[in-house]
Every structure is written in structure tokens, then in C-alpha cells.
Scaffold this active site. Structure first.
Site, PDB file in Angstrom:
ATOM      1  N   THR A  30     -84.637  67.573  24.630  1.00 13.17           N
ATOM      2  CA  THR A  30     -84.879  66.125  24.493  1.00 13.17           C
ATOM      3  C   THR A  30     -85.368  65.683  22.960  1.00 13.17           C
ATOM      4  O   THR A  30     -86.034  66.284  22.253  1.00 13.17           O
ATOM      5  CB  THR A  30     -86.258  65.819  25.157  1.00 13.17           C
ATOM      6  OG1 THR A  30     -86.122  66.553  26.570  1.00 13.17           O
ATOM      7  CG2 THR A  30     -86.716  64.402  25.123  1.00 13.17           C
TER       8      THR A  30
ATOM      9  N   ARG B 146     -81.621  64.523  39.842  1.00 10.44           N
ATOM     10  CA  ARG B 146     -83.016  64.839  39.328  1.00 10.44           C
ATOM     11  C   ARG B 146     -83.041  64.188  38.020  1.00 10.44           C
ATOM     12  O   ARG B 146     -82.388  63.713  36.848  1.00 10.44           O
ATOM     13  CB  ARG B 146     -82.757  66.410  38.957  1.00 10.44           C
ATOM     14  CG  ARG B 146     -83.972  66.934  38.159  1.00 10.44           C
ATOM     15  CD  ARG B 146     -84.151  67.027  36.811  1.00 10.44           C
ATOM     16  NE  ARG B 146     -84.982  67.460  36.190  1.00 10.44           N
ATOM     17  CZ  ARG B 146     -85.566  67.526  34.843  1.00 10.44           C
ATOM     18  NH1 ARG B 146     -84.974  66.745  33.872  1.00 10.44           N
ATOM     19  NH2 ARG B 146     -86.741  68.253  34.611  1.00 10.44           N
TER      20      ARG B 146
ATOM     21  N   GLY C 170     -86.326  63.977  34.983  1.00 13.79           N
ATOM     22  CA  GLY C 170     -87.462  64.581  34.396  1.00 13.79           C
ATOM     23  C   GLY C 170     -88.423  63.491  33.667  1.00 13.79           C
ATOM     24  O   GLY C 170     -88.576  62.227  34.208  1.00 13.79           O
ATOM     25  N   ASP C 171     -89.192  63.919  32.854  1.00 13.40           N
ATOM     26  CA  ASP C 171     -90.323  63.083  32.000  1.00 13.40           C
ATOM     27  C   ASP C 171     -89.910  62.022  31.133  1.00 13.40           C
ATOM     28  O   ASP C 171     -90.461  60.928  31.000  1.00 13.40           O
ATOM     29  CB  ASP C 171     -91.348  63.905  31.639  1.00 13.40           C
ATOM     30  CG  ASP C 171     -90.552  65.011  30.366  1.00 13.40           C
ATOM     31  OD1 ASP C 171     -89.579  65.490  30.538  1.00 13.40           O
ATOM     32  OD2 ASP C 171     -91.207  64.599  29.314  1.00 13.40           O
TER      33      ASP C 171
ATOM     34  N   THR D  56     -91.863  67.152  25.231  1.00 17.99           N
ATOM     35  CA  THR D  56     -90.413  67.795  25.561  1.00 17.99           C
ATOM     36  C   THR D  56     -90.536  69.027  26.161  1.00 17.99           C
ATOM     37  O   THR D  56     -91.663  69.759  26.264  1.00 17.99           O
ATOM     38  CB  THR D  56     -89.879  68.114  24.056  1.00 17.99           C
ATOM     39  OG1 THR D  56     -88.631  68.734  24.253  1.00 17.99           O
ATOM     40  CG2 THR D  56     -90.651  68.934  23.152  1.00 17.99           C
ATOM     41  N   GLY D  57     -89.389  69.461  26.984  1.00 19.12           N
ATOM     42  CA  GLY D  57     -89.728  70.885  27.704  1.00 19.12           C
ATOM     43  C   GLY D  57     -89.598  70.506  29.061  1.00 19.12           C
ATOM     44  O   GLY D  57     -89.019  69.566  29.419  1.00 19.12           O
TER      45      GLY D  57
ATOM     46  N   GLY E  89     -89.653  68.835  32.430  1.00 19.86           N
ATOM     47  CA  GLY E  89     -90.192  67.551  32.588  1.00 19.86           C
ATOM     48  C   GLY E  89     -91.124  67.611  33.831  1.00 19.86           C
ATOM     49  O   GLY E  89     -92.192  66.958  34.028  1.00 19.86           O
TER      50      GLY E  89
HETATM   51  N1  GLY Z   1     -88.113  67.067  28.993  1.00 16.29           N
HETATM   52  C1  GLY Z   1     -86.685  66.820  29.590  1.00 16.29           C
HETATM   53  C2  GLY Z   1     -86.552  66.814  31.052  1.00 16.29           C
HETATM   54  O1  GLY Z   1     -87.312  67.500  31.722  1.00 16.29           O
HETATM   55  O2  GLY Z   1     -85.644  66.001  31.590  1.00 16.29           O
END
Ligand code: GLY
Length: 341
Positions: free
Chosen positions: A201, A229, A231-232, A252-253, A255
Site C-alpha cells: 500500500t 475481500r 482491507g484497511d 500499511t501491512g 489490513g
Molecule cells: N493494507 C492493505 C490491505 O490490507 O489491503
């Protein structure tokens, strides 16, 4: 007669005066004299250049964070933009969000075949009564706003990765950002054939000459994720949060583990209670590690934050996360401290 030239001169003088007054007030309060932009991973260096072009011309932080991450959305990347790795069905789906200094925010998720999800997120913020649009609705909105429908075609590197992935079709929990994405999971940076490291990200935070903060975040999420799906990254409060009185944070990482602690919002709240950006990021990383227990060794999460004064800081679970910093005096990559050494 108050002609156009006079208006422009007066406006320019007004802006200069506002900046001069702002700079003086900021200097008195110990605030950064220069605009600041920070962004996640090595790719942030290039993205920051585009953001800096806006900030150094006394542009808005909001414009800077949009323009900046568009560079990454355009690049060949495993994890951002239409060139990224697809989901399990072989389709690229994109997530993004943006937030300005006045709690205005917009987001898109599960968006397909549109090149700049960050700009669609901004249109959601500016042109709709909503905060988030997803999937087909987000795509219809983008088309109505004049964005082009791009071909549904994987980039060469994504085709290669997808073919390799299909041989085992094994979705493992994303592991840490070491060496090679194929071996270590969908959030690990991949080594490009050019020898450069790819990244996860991109999240970007900027403080402009007027003392205003804004942030942006854009991703294709986890490579080979389940279809649908999210993520964050498109979730305000998780992947990104901005409170102009306090500071801003991006994540980042993995999510899922950012969402469960409302990560970026919680970092901003920690800064509100007096913690420095680094200490606030560290507090949230420690919370994630506590919640995940022994599983923490298998995931990477990093937070990157800036406070109202322009101080910046970051913290990650594992070593290997770095962020790009640009001010009037500095342009560099900074290696973040981490929980595990
Ligand atoms: N941080 C990116 C995701 O989990 O999609």
C-alpha cells in the site's frame, strides 16, 4: 475597475500574506516552517516528488496527497494500481481513501478497471453525500464522472505471479516484508526484474504551507485474496485518519489487523493524549502484537504519523519498513523502528 489582473495580484498577495502570517504563528508555536510530506515504502520517494511540486508552490495538502499517490497508481507495482496482483479469480480490485483538514473524506473499495481510485475517492468526498462507494456502484460513479474503463488485463508481472500462485492456490497469512513476495506472502515487497523492490500500500500524509493536514491511501490489497475481500486501506479510521488539530496517520501491512484496532484513528488519539508520532505508532503496534500473541511473528503492520507541528514518526512489527520524507531541507528514506529486531 477591479480587473482580472488586479484580482490575481490581490489574491496572490492575500495568499502570501496568509502564508507569512501562518509561518510566523507556526514558528512561534514551534511548528514546522516548511511543508512536509511523508509516504510509505521506497516508492514514496517518487510519489513525494509529485506531492512536493504542489506543496512547494503553496498548494493544498489535499491536492498534494492525491497527486503524489497517483504516481504509484501509475507505476508497475505488485500492490497498487491496475498493474498489481489480482484476487483468486484473476481480477484486480482496488481500494483507496482520502481525507482533508476539515474531516471531509471519501473512499472506494472493490473498484475494478479504473486507473486512479484515489481520484474517484476524492470525487466521492466532493460530489456525493456519502463517504464510501464499492464495487459496481463505485465503477458506475467513476464512469459518470468521466473516468475511463480500462481493459481487464493483468500486467505481465501479475500474470506471472498469478500463474505461479495457481500452481498451489495456497493462501497463507501474509508474512513479513522480507526478500520475496512469493515466498513470504502477499504484503511482502517483491523484487522487480529491474532489481528494484516493489512495495505494499502507499499511504501519504502532508502538511501544507497553511498548516493544514491531509492524507491518502491506495492499494490493490492482498494479492490472491478472496474475491470481495477489503482491507484497511479504504476504511477511514483504519487505513487513514486526519484530525487537523492533532495529526494524521496511515497504515500499511495486514489490513485485517489494522481494522481490528481501528489503527490510524487510535494513533491520532494517542497523539491527542500527548504522545509523539513515533510513540503513538509504537503503542498501536504493541497493541496489535498483544492481540495477535504468537501469530504476531507472521504478520507485518506499520503505522506512519505526523503531528500538527510537522513532527513525524513510525513503528512496525518487523524490521524492513521504511518511509519517504520530503521537506524544504530533506528528501530521504527513513528506516522505521520495529517491535521485533
Ligand atoms: N493494507 C492493505 C490491505 O490490507 O489491503
Amino acid at each position: 475597475m477591479y480587473n482580472r489582473r488586479k484580482f490575481i495580484q490581490t489574491s496572490a498577495l492575500g495568499i502570501s500574506a496568509a502564508i507569512a502570517t501562518g509561518n510566523k504563528a507556526r514558528a512561534q508555536e514551534g511548528l514546522s516552517k516548511s511543508p512536509v510530506v511523508i509516504s510509505t515504502w521506497d516508492a514514496g520517494l517518487e510519489a513525494n516528488k509529485a506531492a512536493w511540486a504542489v506543496l512547494s508552490a503553496n498548494g493544498r495538502a489535499l491536492d498534494a496527497v492525491e497527486r503524489g499517490v497517483m504516481v504509484t497508481e501509475d507505476s508497475l507495482s505488485c500492490c497498487v494500481g491496475l498493474g498489481a496482483n489480482p484476487d483468486r479469480d484473476g481480477l484486480v480490485t482496488l481500494d483507496a481513501c482520502i481525507m482533508d483538514e476539515a474531516f471531509n473524506c471519501g473512499a472506494v473499495a472493490f473498484l475494478e478497471r479504473i486507473k486512479h481510485p484515489i481520484s474517484v475517492a476524492r470525487r466521492v468526498m466532493e460530489k456525493t453525500p456519502h463517504v464510501m462507494l464499492v464495487g459496481e456502484g463505485a465503477q458506475q460513479f467513476a464512469l459518470a464522472e468521466g473516468f475511463s474503463l480500462e481493459p481487464q488485463q493483468l500486467s505481465e508481472s501479475a500474470q506471472r505471479s498469478y500463474r505461479e500462485w495457481l500452481q498451489k492456490s495456497n493462501y497463507r497469512s501474509p508474512r513479513i516484508n522480507v526478500e520475496n513476495q512469493k515466498e513470504h506472502g502477499p504484503f511482502a515487497p517483491a523484487k522487480l526484474s529491474s532489481g528494484e523492490w516493489n512495495h505494499d500500500t502507499i499511504g501519504m500524509l502532508a502538511l501544507d504551507a497553511f498548516g493544514n493536514l491531509s492524507g491518502s491511501c491506495t492499494t490493490s490489497g492482498a494479492g490472491f485474496k478472496m474475491r470481495g475481500r477489503i482491507g484497511d486501506s479504504p476504511i477511514i479510521g483504519a487505513g487513514l485518519y486526519v484530525d487537523n488539530e492533532v495529526g494524521a496517520c496511515v497504515a500499511t501491512g495486514q489490513g485485517e489487523d489494522v481494522i481490528r484496532v481501528a489503527g490510524s484513528s487510535a494513533v491520532v488519539e494517542a497523539m491527542r493524549s500527548g504522545k509523539s508520532p513515533e510513540a503513538a505508532c509504537r503503542q498501536l503496534i504493541e497493541r496489535v502484537v498483544r492481540i495477535k500473541k504468537e501469530k504476531a511473528k507472521d504478520i507485518q503492520v506499520a503505522f506512519l504519523a505526523i503531528d500538527k507541528k510537522g513532527a513525524v514518526g513510525s513503528f512496525s512489527i518487523h524490521p524492513g519498513f521504511s518511509y519517504a520524507l520530503r521537506t524544504a531541507d530533506q528528501e530521504k528514506l527513513v528506516v522505521a523502528k520495529s517491535y521485533f529486531k
